[in-house]
Design an enzyme around this catalytic site. Structure first.
Site, PDB file in Angstrom:
ATOM      1  N   CYS A 177      14.884  -3.358 -45.225  1.00  0.00           N
ATOM      2  CA  CYS A 177      16.320  -3.314 -44.881  1.00  0.00           C
ATOM      3  C   CYS A 177      16.024  -3.804 -43.221  1.00  0.00           C
ATOM      4  O   CYS A 177      16.806  -4.866 -43.089  1.00  0.00           O
ATOM      5  CB  CYS A 177      16.954  -1.824 -44.680  1.00  0.00           C
ATOM      6  SG  CYS A 177      17.000  -1.204 -46.010  1.00  0.00           S
ATOM      7  N   ASP A 217     -13.329   4.996 -16.194  1.00  0.00           N
ATOM      8  CA  ASP A 217     -13.531   5.461 -14.557  1.00  0.00           C
ATOM      9  C   ASP A 217     -14.075   6.881 -14.965  1.00  0.00           C
ATOM     10  O   ASP A 217     -13.572   7.251 -15.251  1.00  0.00           O
ATOM     11  CB  ASP A 217     -11.653   5.298 -13.801  1.00  0.00           C
ATOM     12  CG  ASP A 217     -11.919   5.381 -12.466  1.00  0.00           C
ATOM     13  OD1 ASP A 217     -12.639   4.727 -11.863  1.00  0.00           O
ATOM     14  OD2 ASP A 217     -11.280   6.262 -12.203  1.00  0.00           O
ATOM     15  N   CYS A 235       9.268  -4.471 -52.307  1.00  0.00           N
ATOM     16  CA  CYS A 235       9.801  -3.327 -51.207  1.00  0.00           C
ATOM     17  C   CYS A 235       8.631  -2.382 -50.612  1.00  0.00           C
ATOM     18  O   CYS A 235       8.554  -2.220 -49.099  1.00  0.00           O
ATOM     19  CB  CYS A 235      10.584  -2.162 -51.416  1.00  0.00           C
ATOM     20  SG  CYS A 235      12.464  -2.937 -51.535  1.00  0.00           S
ATOM     21  N   ASP A 286      -6.349   5.587 -14.860  1.00  0.00           N
ATOM     22  CA  ASP A 286      -4.917   6.864 -14.160  1.00  0.00           C
ATOM     23  C   ASP A 286      -5.243   5.904 -12.452  1.00  0.00           C
ATOM     24  O   ASP A 286      -3.934   6.916 -12.827  1.00  0.00           O
ATOM     25  CB  ASP A 286      -5.965   8.290 -13.476  1.00  0.00           C
ATOM     26  CG  ASP A 286      -6.671   8.471 -12.437  1.00  0.00           C
ATOM     27  OD1 ASP A 286      -7.776   8.140 -11.871  1.00  0.00           O
ATOM     28  OD2 ASP A 286      -6.477   9.343 -11.771  1.00  0.00           O
ATOM     29  N   ASP A 319      17.136   2.101 -42.916  1.00  0.00           N
ATOM     30  CA  ASP A 319      16.270   2.765 -43.318  1.00  0.00           C
ATOM     31  C   ASP A 319      15.121   2.594 -43.695  1.00  0.00           C
ATOM     32  O   ASP A 319      14.577   3.170 -44.490  1.00  0.00           O
ATOM     33  CB  ASP A 319      17.181   3.970 -43.427  1.00  0.00           C
ATOM     34  CG  ASP A 319      17.918   3.640 -45.293  1.00  0.00           C
ATOM     35  OD1 ASP A 319      17.819   3.123 -45.887  1.00  0.00           O
ATOM     36  OD2 ASP A 319      19.023   4.792 -45.238  1.00  0.00           O
ATOM     37  N   CYS A 320      14.661   1.431 -44.197  1.00  0.00           N
ATOM     38  CA  CYS A 320      13.059   1.077 -44.794  1.00  0.00           C
ATOM     39  C   CYS A 320      13.162  -0.560 -44.185  1.00  0.00           C
ATOM     40  O   CYS A 320      13.621  -1.207 -43.526  1.00  0.00           O
ATOM     41  CB  CYS A 320      13.778   1.183 -46.594  1.00  0.00           C
ATOM     42  SG  CYS A 320      14.748   0.041 -47.106  1.00  0.00           S
TER      43      CYS A 320
END
Length: 793
Positions: free
Chosen positions: A100, A492, A450, A686, A96-97
């Site tokens: 890690c 566009d 860290c 688009d 969770d870091c």
């Protein structure tokens, strides 16, 4: 673990836990060779596998497995023919870091047979492709467990050939209170040990050192195990290594109390980082919770409640007032105001009627609607947003990749410098060993990377999540970083700067009556999805349109077809000039219409001009504001259109931007390439014909109402039908980059301060660990500010 009886001489293959050294392999080999019925045992401690042929008439498989367990090496039977390359996805506990995630990535990448590993610490997921013939799945999972990250295999999604792999929104995992998480328990354990040591020091001061030493040793033991496992797997320089060395060093020089405090403060820092990451993760979990769990399915005029996951494309659902739309679809009956803000960020409810699209998760405010399902639960807007955000968070920004490379040599270099500071002054200058070893240990703690490693991904993750909440989808850190540095935005025209709802304003019959011109043009355009074609078909609605055969499109120029035996074409004036002769009067009429900002379509019968159709597509209400906001940000706006120069100039003049007109798709590519020579370029479009230009630009931005091709090609997408989102993307990108610079300054600045104070003897071990823990908290808190991002503020 047993299975059905097999014939004598059965070939078996096991993954053997803990058989991860040469001595372990020799122990297993030696034990097996003495067992009856075991033939040709082959052990490999690198892959932790055992292969043999077993005569089960002489030795049962259960007895073989029990023997290995009694030796301390539990076996897991593998398939004799494992899948060659299996795509796997894991939820990784404790990952969770950012550090890690880097650790997991580094270890997994070194395993043979692993390809395309992607880690995401925000969602705590690991995706990879595994060749189980080279590395068994059980070995992969055991490897992750050994370094402190137990994995949980998630359900695999096997998409149909040729389709994108998009997982359905996964239910949010049950959020545990902090004290029930592994890091929370670690804080409680180390805190309790520190408190007990303190109490013991008051009761028996002479034994205080040993109490603190015991607290330090017990607290650091799990970190030491992870450090050893990581080193064995090719990642020796991890945060666990630094803390373990520092804690052991503190005991060695008689500073056990500070060692215990260091371990405790480190545990607190990891817990705070976990809590902060949970806040960022909550945004994605909230997205998954938007779609309702059930839907009212219409069958035979009756409704029944069914799970949303069971809805099929083509079915019809009823949406009651106040209810959420259960699936992406099209309204077939009813009209109502829909609040799309949970999905697109659109602040004002949008009135929709039959034929209009709706999104899963949108709130129906007043009317009763019947909706035809267009996408299943695994492919609806919410699922696609979650997929894009997760993929984006796994895609590292260039700055993040640089810091990752930097930290790979920074950590070992810092350890080497700390070692030199510890030994050179005593050896060369006769300085006290304890004093300089103490300073060396403090430098180790200051060197913890860290906060530095977290500085970029924390900001990028928060930025991407903040964008998703406002309907701004960004497909990766690289795109997010680049958007803010563009010097030109190329738009566009049709469907981007304009509403994409063109209407026929003028019909001029030259060699045919006006009604015949409309009907013949509609016949040629039948089946086309082009906005101009839709305008012509709408003008002919309710009239008998003749049938057309052999319809063909000439890219950027015309559509041809055979109607009632006549070779007709509907095309641009430029095309008409190429195939027919236009009189001066006809050319003057075309010029007059184009100067009014209208697009002129010429209807041709062979080389003869039958008539003219003038079509106008009004600019979006916010287009002028978008151009002005970009100008205020120092970004040039340019319109690239295939329309004629007069129409392009008329619209560009009203909006206040430059224009280049009469461009074919390949011309747009050339213009994008030329613009890139003088700075970074973003392209906004688009349609299908915009996809090449979107891919050619530094950053491609697709309008949310556009085609899937444009959305897949682009680096970012605007879910709201608002072109001001382009300026918001630029502002968000610049806010993220400012945040990253602040984070790096926090991370390095605190380290520099404590480095100087440590060398001067002002601060010691526990302030040293605070230099990293404190920087990590500052970096995380600063990054979380981006979740409150508001454009223009």
């Amino acid at each position: 673990m047993t299975s059905a009886p097999s014939t004598p001489g059965t070939p078996l293959r096991y993954f053997v836990e803990r058989m991860d050294c040469a001595d372990c392999a020799r122990t297993v080999q030696s034990a097996l060779t003495r067992l009856p019925g075991v033939d040709a045992p082959q052990v490999n401690f690198t892959t932790q596998t055992l292969s043999l042929t077993l005569d089960e008439a002489r030795l049962s498989r259960e007895r073989l497995e029990q023997t290995l367990r009694s030796l301390g090496y539990p076996p897991t039977l593998q398939s004799p023919n494992p899948t060659s390359t299996a795509p796997l996805r894991y939820f990784v506990n404790n990952m969770d870091c950012a550090d890690c995630a880097n650790k997991v990535q580094g270890v997994v990448t070194r395993l043979p047979g692993v390809s395309e590993p992607k880690v995401n610490f925000t969602t705590q997921t690991l995706s990879l492709t595994l060749d189980e013939a080279r590395t068994p799945r059980a070995q992969l999972e055991q490897t992750l467990r050994s370094i402190g990250y137990p994995p949980e295999l998630q359900a695999e999604v096997n998409p149909a050939p040729g389709t994108a792999s998009i997982s359905a929104p996964r239910p949010a995992r049950v959020k545990l209170p902090w004290y029930r998480t592994s890091k929370g328990r670690n804080v409680l354990l180390t805190g309790a040990l520190l408190a007990l040591a303190f109490v013991f020091s008051l009761v028996a001061p002479s034994l205080a050192f040993w109490a603190y030493a015991a607290a330090t040793a017990i607290g650091v033991w799990p970190l030491l195990l992870k450090a050893v496992a990581s080193a064995r797997l090719g990642e020796p320089f991890t945060i666990n290594t630094l803390i373990s060395v520092a804690a052991i060093g503190a005991i060695a020089i008689g500073e056990a109390a500070e060692g215990a405090l260091v371990v405790f403060l480190f545990a607190i820092g990891e817990l705070l980082e976990n809590v902060a990451a949970g806040r960022a993760r909550a945004g994605i979990q909230a997205l998954a919770a938007l779609a309702p769990k059930t839907a009212l399915l219409l069958e035979g005029g009756q409704t029944r409640e069914v799970p949303v996951e069971g809805l099929q494309v083509g079915q019809f659902v009823r949406v009651q007032p106040g209810g959420r739309v259960p699936a992406d679809g099209t309204i077939t009956e009813g009209d109502s105001n829909l609040d799309d803000s949970p999905v697109t960020g659109e602040s004002v409810p949008v009135h929709k009627r039959p034929g209009d699209p709706v999104y899963a998760g949108s709130i129906n405010t007043d009317g009763v609607l019947t909706v035809r399902v267009e996408r299943g639960a695994s492919d609806n807007t919410i699922a696609r947003i979650i997929h894009l955000v997760e993929e984006a968070e796994s895609s590292k920004a260039p700055t993040a990749r640089f810091i990752d490379r930097f930290s790979r040599w920074y950590t070992p270099a810092a350890m080497a410098v700390a070692f030199l500071f510890a030994v050179l002054p005593p050896l060369l200058f006769g300085q006290p060993w304890n004093e300089w070893i103490y300073k060396g240990v403090a430098l180790l703690l200051i060197a913890c990377p860290c906060a530095l490693v977290l500085s970029v991904p924390a900001a990028v993750t928060s930025g991407i999540s903040a964008g998703a909440r406002r309907g701004l989808l960004i497909k990766g850190g690289a795109a997010l970083e680049t958007i803010g540095s563009v010097s030109t935005v190329a738009f566009d025209k049709t469907g981007t700067l304009t509403e994409n709802k063109p209407q026929v304003t003028d019909v001029i019959g030259l060699r045919a009556p006006e009604q015949e011109v409309v009907l013949l043009a509609a016949a040629v355009e039948t089946g086309s999805a082009h906005p101009l074609a839709k305008a012509i078909l709408a003008r002919a609605q309710g009239q008998a349109v003749p049938a057309a055969q052999d319809a063909k499109a000439i890219s950027g120029k015309a559509v041809t077809a055979t109607v009632q035996g006549r070779a007709l074409a509907v095309g641009s004036p430029r095309y008409a000039v190429e195939v027919a002769s236009l009189s001066p009067d006809e050319q003057a009429q075309i010029a007059r219409l184009e100067e009014q900002g209208k697009t002129v379509v010429v209807v041709l019968d062979g080389r003869q001009v039958l008539g003219l159709l003038a079509i106008r597509d009004e600019p979006r209400a916010d287009a002028k504001e978008a151009v002005a906001r970009l100008k205020g940000l120092g970004v040039r706006s340019l319109m690239l259109t295939g329309d004629n120069a007069r129409t392009g100039n008329a619209i560009a003049r009203d909006l206040g931007l430059d224009v280049e007109a009469e461009l074919l798709p390949e011309d747009k590519l050339q213009r994008i390439a030329a613009l890139k020579a003088s700075g970074k370029v973003a392209m906004v479009g688009d349609g299908i014909n915009d996809a090449p230009a979107l891919a050619q630009s530094d950053v491609g931005i697709a309008m949310g109402g556009g085609t899937d091709v444009a959305l897949e090609t682009a680096d970012a997408a605007l879910l709201r039908h608002s072109v001001t989102g382009v300026a918001e993307l630029v502002e968000l990108s610049r806010a993220v980059m400012t945040n990253i610079r602040q984070n790096v300054a926090f991370a390095l600045g605190l380290k520099a301060i404590f480095l100087v104070t440590t060398l001067l003897g002002i601060t010691g071990l526990w302030p040293a660990i605070l230099s990293d823990t404190g920087a990590t908290v500052l970096v995380t808190a600063n990054a979380l500010r981006l979740l409150r991002f508001k454009p223009g503020v």
